[in-house]
Design a protein around this motif. Structure first.
Motif, PDB file in Angstrom:
ATOM      1  N   ALA A  13      -1.124   3.020  -8.073  1.00 31.51           N
ATOM      2  CA  ALA A  13      -1.199   3.717  -6.786  1.00 31.51           C
ATOM      3  C   ALA A  13       0.073   3.487  -5.979  1.00 31.51           C
ATOM      4  N   THR A  14       0.593   2.270  -6.023  1.00 36.63           N
ATOM      5  CA  THR A  14       1.828   1.967  -5.299  1.00 36.63           C
ATOM      6  C   THR A  14       3.006   2.725  -5.905  1.00 36.63           C
ATOM      7  N   ALA A  15       3.029   2.844  -7.234  1.00 38.16           N
ATOM      8  CA  ALA A  15       4.086   3.608  -7.896  1.00 38.16           C
ATOM      9  C   ALA A  15       4.018   5.078  -7.492  1.00 38.16           C
ATOM     10  N   HIS A  16       2.806   5.580  -7.310  1.00 37.21           N
ATOM     11  CA  HIS A  16       2.631   6.978  -6.934  1.00 37.21           C
ATOM     12  C   HIS A  16       3.052   7.235  -5.486  1.00 37.21           C
ATOM     13  N   PHE A  17       2.578   6.408  -4.569  1.00 36.67           N
ATOM     14  CA  PHE A  17       2.843   6.632  -3.145  1.00 36.67           C
ATOM     15  C   PHE A  17       4.144   5.994  -2.657  1.00 36.67           C
ATOM     16  N   GLU A  18       4.679   5.057  -3.448  1.00 40.62           N
ATOM     17  CA  GLU A  18       5.881   4.290  -3.058  1.00 40.62           C
ATOM     18  C   GLU A  18       5.664   3.576  -1.728  1.00 40.62           C
ATOM     19  N   ASN A  19       4.416   3.175  -1.502  1.00 40.91           N
ATOM     20  CA  ASN A  19       4.056   2.521  -0.248  1.00 40.91           C
ATOM     21  C   ASN A  19       2.723   1.793  -0.453  1.00 40.91           C
ATOM     22  N   ILE A  53      13.299  -0.699  -0.959  1.00 40.08           N
ATOM     23  CA  ILE A  53      14.303   0.054  -0.218  1.00 40.08           C
ATOM     24  C   ILE A  53      13.692   0.406   1.130  1.00 40.08           C
ATOM     25  N   GLY A  54      13.972  -0.427   2.146  1.00 40.07           N
ATOM     26  CA  GLY A  54      13.339  -0.240   3.445  1.00 40.07           C
ATOM     27  C   GLY A  54      11.842  -0.431   3.318  1.00 40.07           C
ATOM     28  N   LYS A  55      11.089   0.564   3.756  1.00 46.04           N
ATOM     29  CA  LYS A  55       9.635   0.503   3.662  1.00 46.04           C
ATOM     30  C   LYS A  55       9.120   1.125   2.359  1.00 46.04           C
TER      31      LYS A  55
END
Length: 292
Positions: A13-19, A53-55
């Motif tokens: 899920a984190t890989a998908h949303f990058e957040n 990279i930042g957030k």
């Protein structure tokens, strides 16, 4: 086993949303619980899966390698869970189809698939070839049905069925009475075409090799029906799949224009990630499409 399926869910899920926050929301978890699961996974195996990279969190090479295997494993886990809950169900199916296929072929196929597989849930996205390919590569879609030719080392691209593009105009257009069009006619016409990135435009560009730089492209539109309406209104001529034009030809709303010296044949394709787990739903869908 030193990892859990929940940790893999958080990672994917984190890989998908990058957040992490958005990933946590999608999994109905708190942000702290998701961050903890991701941190534990990285620490247990002493590797880093993301570049911060930042957030935003960008999957690094290590993460990309794990993601492919984790997606396949989670697909199998979900299928196993579905079989335990409902032995008769074959699971969900996330489909992508390009506009011509989605509007004129896929709906009937989906209806037949659901008739044969009661309880199956099907989600379908309709977009151009470039967009469908990106969503398949990003694991958002299980299978893509596309019109454009693709070359990508991560994609399994296979022939589905043949198709033909047709040049056409309104009954009131000066070309409507012509038996066939020569290159001079093609160059003199005002064209209304699909956008770059669509399979239809790719097929048209290939068929018009040697003329492209000199064609008068008056409008580029993303929707087949909008192009048909514009041509009916006399704004120009166009070129679309025969399957999208058959009823309009039968009614006399549009007129086909033969261009015998140009090859307007093409094919439709299935696209899947090469490392995608072929679930029972995917296998049944592919078989149904081939049968039809």
């Amino acid at each position: 086993m030193r990892y859990t399926l929940r940790q893999l869910e958080v990672f994917l899920a984190t890989a998908h949303f990058e957040n992490v926050t958005k990933a946590a929301d999608s999994l109905a978890m708190s942000q702290s619980a998701a961050s903890g699961a991701l941190k534990d996974l990285e620490q247990q195996f002493n590797f880093q899966l993301f570049d911060r990279i930042g957030k935003r969190l960008r999957v690094n090479d290590q993460g990309r390698n794990l993601r492919q295997k984790a997606e396949a494993l989670m697909e199998q886990a979900r299928e196993l869970e579905m079989e335990m809950i409902n032995p008769q169900s074959i699971g969900d199916l996330n489909l992508g189809a390009t506009l011509t296929i989605g509007n004129y072929l896929a709906v009937d196929l989906v209806a037949e698939f659901m008739r044969q597989s009661p309880g199956a849930k099907v989600n379908m996205v309709v977009a151009n070839t470039a967009s469908i390919a990106m969503q398949v590569l990003n694991f958002d879609l299980d299978v893509g049905l596309v019109e454009g030719e693709l070359v990508n080392s991560d994609l399994d691209v296979s022939h589905w069925r043949n198709d033909e593009l047709v040049v056409f105009c309104s009954p009131n257009h000066p070309y409507a009475a012509k038996q066939s069009l020569a290159d001079a006619d093609l160059l003199a016409a005002e064209w209304i075409l699909r956008e770059t990135g669509s399979g239809t435009r790719q097929g048209f560009d290939r068929a018009m090799h040697g003329l492209l730089s000199s064609l008068w492209v008056k409008l580029e539109l993303q929707h087949t029906e909008a192009i048909k309406r514009a041509v009916e209104s006399g704004l120009g001529i166009s070129c679309l799949s025969r399957i999208s034009l058959e009823k309009a030809f039968e009614r006399g709303d549009l007129v086909p224009l033969p261009v015998p010296h140009r090859d307007l044949h093409r094919a439709f394709y299935f696209i899947l990630r090469k490392d995608k787990f072929r679930s029972a739903a995917i296998k049944r869908w592919l078989a149904l499409c081939r049968e039809q």
